[in-house]
Design an enzyme around this catalytic site. Sequence first.
Site, short mmCIF file in Angstrom:
data_model
loop_
_atom_site.label_atom_id
_atom_site.label_comp_id
_atom_site.label_asym_id
_atom_site.label_seq_id
_atom_site.Cartn_x
_atom_site.Cartn_y
_atom_site.Cartn_z
N GLU C 78 8.09 10.06 3.41
CA GLU C 78 7.91 10.36 1.99
C GLU C 78 7.97 11.86 1.73
OE1 GLU C 78 8.03 8.27 -0.33
OE2 GLU C 78 7.77 6.38 0.80
N ARG C 88 0.28 -2.31 -9.74
CA ARG C 88 0.95 -3.53 -10.17
C ARG C 88 0.14 -4.76 -9.73
NH1 ARG C 88 4.47 -6.98 -8.33
NH2 ARG C 88 4.92 -5.97 -6.35
N CYS C 141 -0.83 3.66 -1.42
CA CYS C 141 -0.10 4.53 -0.49
C CYS C 141 0.11 5.91 -1.09
CB CYS C 141 1.25 3.91 -0.12
SG CYS C 141 1.11 2.45 0.95
N HIS C 165 6.31 5.43 5.30
CA HIS C 165 6.32 4.00 4.96
C HIS C 165 7.12 3.24 6.01
CE1 HIS C 165 4.94 4.12 0.56
NE2 HIS C 165 4.30 3.10 1.10
#
Lengths: 213, 213, 213, 213
Positions: C78, C88, C141, C165
């Site tokens: 990342e 979500r 995350c 990830h």
Amino acid sequence: MKVLITGFTPFGGESLNPAYEAVKLLNNEIAGAEIVKAEIPTVFRESIKCLEEIIEKEKPDIAICIGQAGGRFEISIERIAINLDDARIPDNENNAPIDEVIFEDGENAYFAKLPIKAMVNEIIEEKIPAAVSNSAGTFVCNHLMYGLLYLIDKKYPNMKGGFIHVPFIPEQVVNKRNMAAMALDDIVKGLSCAIRAAVENDEDIKKTGGTIC
Amino acid sequence: MKVLITGFTPFGGESLNPAYEAVKLLNNEIAGAEIVKAEIPTVFRESIKCLEEIIEKEKPDIAICIGQAGGRFEISIERIAINLDDARIPDNENNAPIDEVIFEDGENAYFAKLPIKAMVNEIIEEKIPAAVSNSAGTFVCNHLMYGLLYLIDKKYPNMKGGFIHVPFIPEQVVNKRNMAAMALDDIVKGLSCAIRAAVENDEDIKKTGGTIC
Amino acid sequence: MKVLITGFTPFGGESLNPAYEAVKLLNNEIAGAEIVKAEIPTVFRESIKCLEEIIEKEKPDIAICIGQAGGRFEISIERIAINLDDARIPDNENNAPIDEVIFEDGENAYFAKLPIKAMVNEIIEEKIPAAVSNSAGTFVCNHLMYGLLYLIDKKYPNMKGGFIHVPFIPEQVVNKRNMAAMALDDIVKGLSCAIRAAVENDEDIKKTGGTIC
Amino acid sequence: MKVLITGFTPFGGESLNPAYEAVKLLNNEIAGAEIVKAEIPTVFRESIKCLEEIIEKEKPDIAICIGQAGGRFEISIERIAINLDDARIPDNENNAPIDEVIFEDGENAYFAKLPIKAMVNEIIEEKIPAAVSNSAGTFVCNHLMYGLLYLIDKKYPNMKGGFIHVPFIPEQVVNKRNMAAMALDDIVKGLSCAIRAAVENDEDIKKTGGTIC
């Protein structure tokens, strides 16, 4: 010339079937041919029975059945139907056959009796995505396509016929992430191109439409 | 019992074919059956000829051909092979047939003579992704699968046989974005499960493996 | 040199988290550096608190947090964390913040303090798929990555740190169709390469890792 | 009220850019606001300079830049722009910066100054696929979005602004397999909804729009 175009009823939890929505919007005459439209139930057996009755009554020169292929990106002209039902979900009458033969006296598979490459070409020239597909699945779409080609083989040797799968339309995917869709208007245009190519081409064109796997 | 397992040579610009890489790593005995291994050229016609010579020499009870399906996510057990070549890219001898019949006296299609659902099940129980596939494409993989089933139909009625497609392995996709891959080790384990299921199941199990489209 | 590597607890209905499964399998020494491992709860706020306690106790030179990115095809390093939570799905304590700032006195975003291109390169040279990612999402995350970089900015200016990830592992996708996976063994190898590159490169290499959109 | 809407010139080998094609077709008045349209070169630096000149001349209340996101399935309202260029392909003047800061005195990132959730909502109510996106990439689209938000931050504090990515249109994908597209007409409708929501909502609505990774 008379062309029969069918579309399925909605299934799998959808409130509409883009196949029949598009069929309803087709002109009644394409390339000089009369277009006869019909809706077919998304039900094993009953779909073929319904199709046969319409063919018997209308005596079309060409019959093309249209179905929804949720997840596909383009209009796909099916190349082949196989003699097998294997339902991942139940049909609209709750039938869910597993590995059942459709017609005991039928071939293992039938190739579409349509100029499928010419049909793909005509759609692409209209700038709408299209491709040959080598599998119509094992649900009611393949079932009806097989039934149609079986009827051509056994009873109506002078009739031409086949199957076209169309993508979801946008309103079906607003709550499905990363799912392909095509505007209804483009599906209608694409189907019109495909019908015109079917009416105007006795022989198919020679152009690759294969897949590696 | 003797089982013949074949893998193709690399094609399409790849420097290896995960199918043959996996075949080489299989044990020489699986579920009590002797495993005979062979590499097959990725060439129309020649592939079938080569396969027939090995079958003639080895007289296997079961023959399973393995091929690469770049882009697929799981090991796929093919259900059917169709009597048609339609090459999107040239094979390794630069042949690129379009819409050509493979054997004039063959059926339109042949179903795999293998317990395909039992094979999928056995792989999944090993926690490796697997599925039935309803199209082996129209390139050399379908061609060889069709050739094998044609030979079973015409010459070796007591032999069983079919085809398995495997994904790319990771080293093939480091320069391809968003492309699925499976570790070679998992492919080897998955193929071993599939072979065991083919050796141990005379009848297939009844379990859905269909697709809607 | 001491390197802290964390992995999250399972979330979203999964029975394991490949991030922590991989962390557990890492060697205790990589490129001469001591590897300290920790599991972090998949919970907003608590995850950062837990991380801070470990940092306070261990005083690592480098801290890299690892998380699961279901659906991604490659190990992704990342590039940036943003000052915003937008859940979500609920976290493991049923928190589901919408558009909430993580730290009122933090920057809008922090760039990873790691040689991200060198890390991608080292993984790819091991023939394992890897890429830079420009979004760690808006769930726990990103939250933890932001928290780590905020801590570096405010309290530990000499520490380096960032986030990686990892894809699902195969056993997580046997019941999810067309879902990417990577073998746990390859994830472990890939993370080891990434850690080695982080230990050995003070400056990043100049190599494109961008995306158009 | 005056709203400036920009679209980029074609890039990456495409003969058109659906962003500007759609901008051209927008009404000149939406929700009572005057719509001013402009085309922006797909070039680092020059794009921002061009945008600044138009803003200086037109003094819009809201500025929304539109770009092409090839491969995306829905209209995406960008949430954030980052202070970094990392070109995977050269821009239209052959610039290909790697990991370069856009403005030395800018924030690491700027959040869109638009009611992004309300905009997504309005589009979805029109039955057109839409979503929040958490990365505008690292090419000229992110560059221009960052430039716009930097200008708002430094020079035009009363202006609102942000960025919308639109998918390919069908004619762009007829030769790309399995590539998402959206009809130009639907893009125009979707952008009109988004503009209306931007004009009519001072505050954003509270509704999740996040992603896990």
